[in-house]
Design an enzyme around this catalytic site. Sequence first.
Site, PDB file in Angstrom:
ATOM      1  N   GLY A  97      94.442  63.450 -63.617  1.00 35.37           N
ATOM      2  CA  GLY A  97      94.305  63.374 -65.068  1.00 35.37           C
ATOM      3  C   GLY A  97      95.653  63.605 -65.715  1.00 35.37           C
ATOM      4  O   GLY A  97      96.572  62.808 -65.575  1.00 35.37           O
ATOM      5  N   ASP A 156     104.357  63.683 -69.149  1.00 32.74           N
ATOM      6  CA  ASP A 156     105.697  64.052 -69.600  1.00 32.74           C
ATOM      7  C   ASP A 156     106.499  62.804 -69.936  1.00 32.74           C
ATOM      8  O   ASP A 156     106.104  61.685 -69.624  1.00 32.74           O
ATOM      9  CB  ASP A 156     106.408  64.906 -68.548  1.00 32.74           C
ATOM     10  N   MET A 184      98.148  60.889 -58.680  1.00 21.94           N
ATOM     11  CA  MET A 184      98.839  61.877 -57.846  1.00 21.94           C
ATOM     12  C   MET A 184      98.005  63.138 -57.921  1.00 21.94           C
ATOM     13  O   MET A 184      97.924  63.759 -58.979  1.00 21.94           O
ATOM     14  CB  MET A 184     100.251  62.107 -58.373  1.00 21.94           C
ATOM     15  N   GLU A 198      72.660  51.014 -76.658  1.00 23.47           N
ATOM     16  CA  GLU A 198      74.013  51.396 -76.245  1.00 23.47           C
ATOM     17  C   GLU A 198      74.886  50.164 -76.041  1.00 23.47           C
ATOM     18  O   GLU A 198      76.084  50.173 -76.380  1.00 23.47           O
ATOM     19  CB  GLU A 198      73.940  52.222 -74.961  1.00 23.47           C
ATOM     20  N   ARG A 213      92.562  68.500 -51.743  1.00 22.64           N
ATOM     21  CA  ARG A 213      91.809  67.257 -51.597  1.00 22.64           C
ATOM     22  C   ARG A 213      92.019  66.657 -50.197  1.00 22.64           C
ATOM     23  O   ARG A 213      91.976  65.455 -50.011  1.00 22.64           O
ATOM     24  CB  ARG A 213      92.176  66.231 -52.675  1.00 22.64           C
TER      25      ARG A 213
END
Length: 727
Positions: free
Chosen positions: A529, A534, A479, A614, A443
């Site tokens: 994502g 963890d 990150m 919607e 990126r």
Amino acid sequence: MGITFNEEKKVFLLKTKNTSYQFRVAEFGFLEHLYYGRRVEEAVDYIPVRLRHGFEANPYEMKQDRTLCLDVLEQEYPGFGVSDFKTSACSIIHADGSNCIDFRYVSHRIYNGKYTIEGMPSLRNKGDDWMTLEVVLQDVATKVEVTLFYGVLESCDVITRHAVIRNLEDTEITLHAAHSTCLSFPTDEMDQIDFYGSWGHERNAQRTPVRHGKTVVDSIRGISSHYYNPTIVLCDHETTETAGDCYGVALVYSGNFQITVEVNDFKQTRVVAGIHPDTFYWKLNPGETFATPEAVMSFSAAGLTGLSHHYHDVVRHFLIPGQFENQRCPVLLNNWEATMIDFDEEQLMQIASAGKELGVEMFVMDDGWFGRRTNEFRGLGDWQCNLEKLPSGIAGFSKRIHGLGLKFGIWIEPEMISEDSRLYEEHPDWCIAIPGRKPTRQRYQLILDYSRDEVVEYIFDQIYNEFKDAEIDYIKWDMNRSMTDRFSQALPAERQGELCHRYVLGFYKLMEKLTTTFPQIRFEGCCGGGGRFDMGVLYYAPQIWCSDDTDAIERICIQHGTSFFYPPSVMGAHVSVCPNQQTGRSVSIDTRAALAYYGTFGYELDPNELNDEEKEAVKRQIQYYQEHALTSAFGKYYRLTGVGHEFVAFMSVADDQKSAVFSFVQRRTSANKGIIYIKLRGLNEAAVYTIPELGLELSGASLMYAGLPMPVIKADNTAKTFTLIQK
């Protein structure tokens, strides 16, 4: 008592509500594992049988007796190079270049409460439910010492482990492996469940029989990664969701890890889990110590759902920050999929105002608000507001959002640096890169060297100064790359192997400083994502963005696999635009909501682009989540089916069993099909439940044992959500 020591038999007995874990001081001080499983009251020191095994080595003290060999004796924390040829828990290079380590028992102590690990997260010491055992071992030929820590949490059927290695020699040593736990089983008839994936496909559950040799679940990406989660389940071949023995191991760690499952020819299975040794060398000077991350172990005799509930309870009550326990995240609206980086203040105000009209409770401004950030190639590292985009500044803009009656959230990526940034121009040596070698880009960004305290302090100061006067309720911490070109210009050559772990410690240090300075702010972890989903992150952030893939149908598998160790309440799950930006698939807005109810509900879209139908659906969904989130996201979660069927079903039941939320997803329809019956779980069988969506009143027993007929759905990828309320 959670921990006792049988002095006569030299057996340590660790007991939770339903489980027992036992090991003993065996011949010559070897620490020998005996048993882990259903609770037994007496010491099972009769379990080990000493036999003479051909071509196996024996400890020197055995003399001519060949009935004890370390390759068969199951040690609690096996060393390296002294005839235990299975995966070691610890490997050390001594000053003379030798690398043998042979730990023997020295002493122990038992006390109430729980240990802590300096500089690293671990399960929290809350209440009077914890006990700790410390066992000191020492190498027979040197003064290298290891203290094994065991924490016993009776109520959740959890046992934690970590180790502290101490150099009492007069010369330096180098750690090459320093794992957190070793777990042994006297059988090779087991299945292994682990959780693989990639970006957008995280935590797919795969189940395979253990096999002779080694199976490794790991990451060397500097993060726990999208590719494998730092968790594993071992279970009997016959174990199902509702029955059978199963064991879990989860690391409270956010960096490079390795979980090795090894089976030998004597039908023994060993699991070793901890920091990945391939990217780890750590020098210990005389008197210095090294602490390993925590491993969380649990056993269930009630199948995989029972094991999941142990971990869900631990995460919700003993891991996430206490101020967010049982507190749902406000229903949020994030602008990323609506605008990407290209926005201005008035455009965001229009989106936020439209969200407020629909019932949204918080607006989150994503990437693009800072420095030179006009595209994804620049600006990272400069955490000052871009006043051309936001003339009011962060403080002023947050007040405008609050003026709408909304809470305010903001996105940061503080571990990254763009080469096109003021910070890089001033401190190019602050990024992780090898001098003289062109760095790998991901990126178009590099990683800041968080092994350096001055870097961590600089980033903290920037964020603090920008946010201290603002009204911020939520921070999304992103990150977005793996670690490559591992080199720190602040470390000497012989310590470059410490970089990856020191980086994780720097990440934890910054998280600790920010969450302590801003305790009212709810942090959400994110790493492309779900690339750092963890228990280490969850110590600081009560939720993690589950995946950048927001397609509801893709989320079925992602959230299913995640649920084995993590409760729905920590899963970032939102309703996004259709066609979906990641897959191009279109499903109804109600189907999208059905998956997001089991998580931190929110929206990734521009409400101004919704049609009237919607918008009405969004209003209903928000009201439903506000009324039922403490059941759907915080209740006991049940995987009612697998994910490979033509249909999928799952549900959550409130702790008091007075309510439940149940969802059914028709994956594939077909003509002339029969009725599908789903047997619910976790209800009070004596109670009567009203299901308003079906106009039914049925007993918990009927719903669980006879089942509930599903309505005929003549469409693919369509979900229905049902509410159960006890009369």
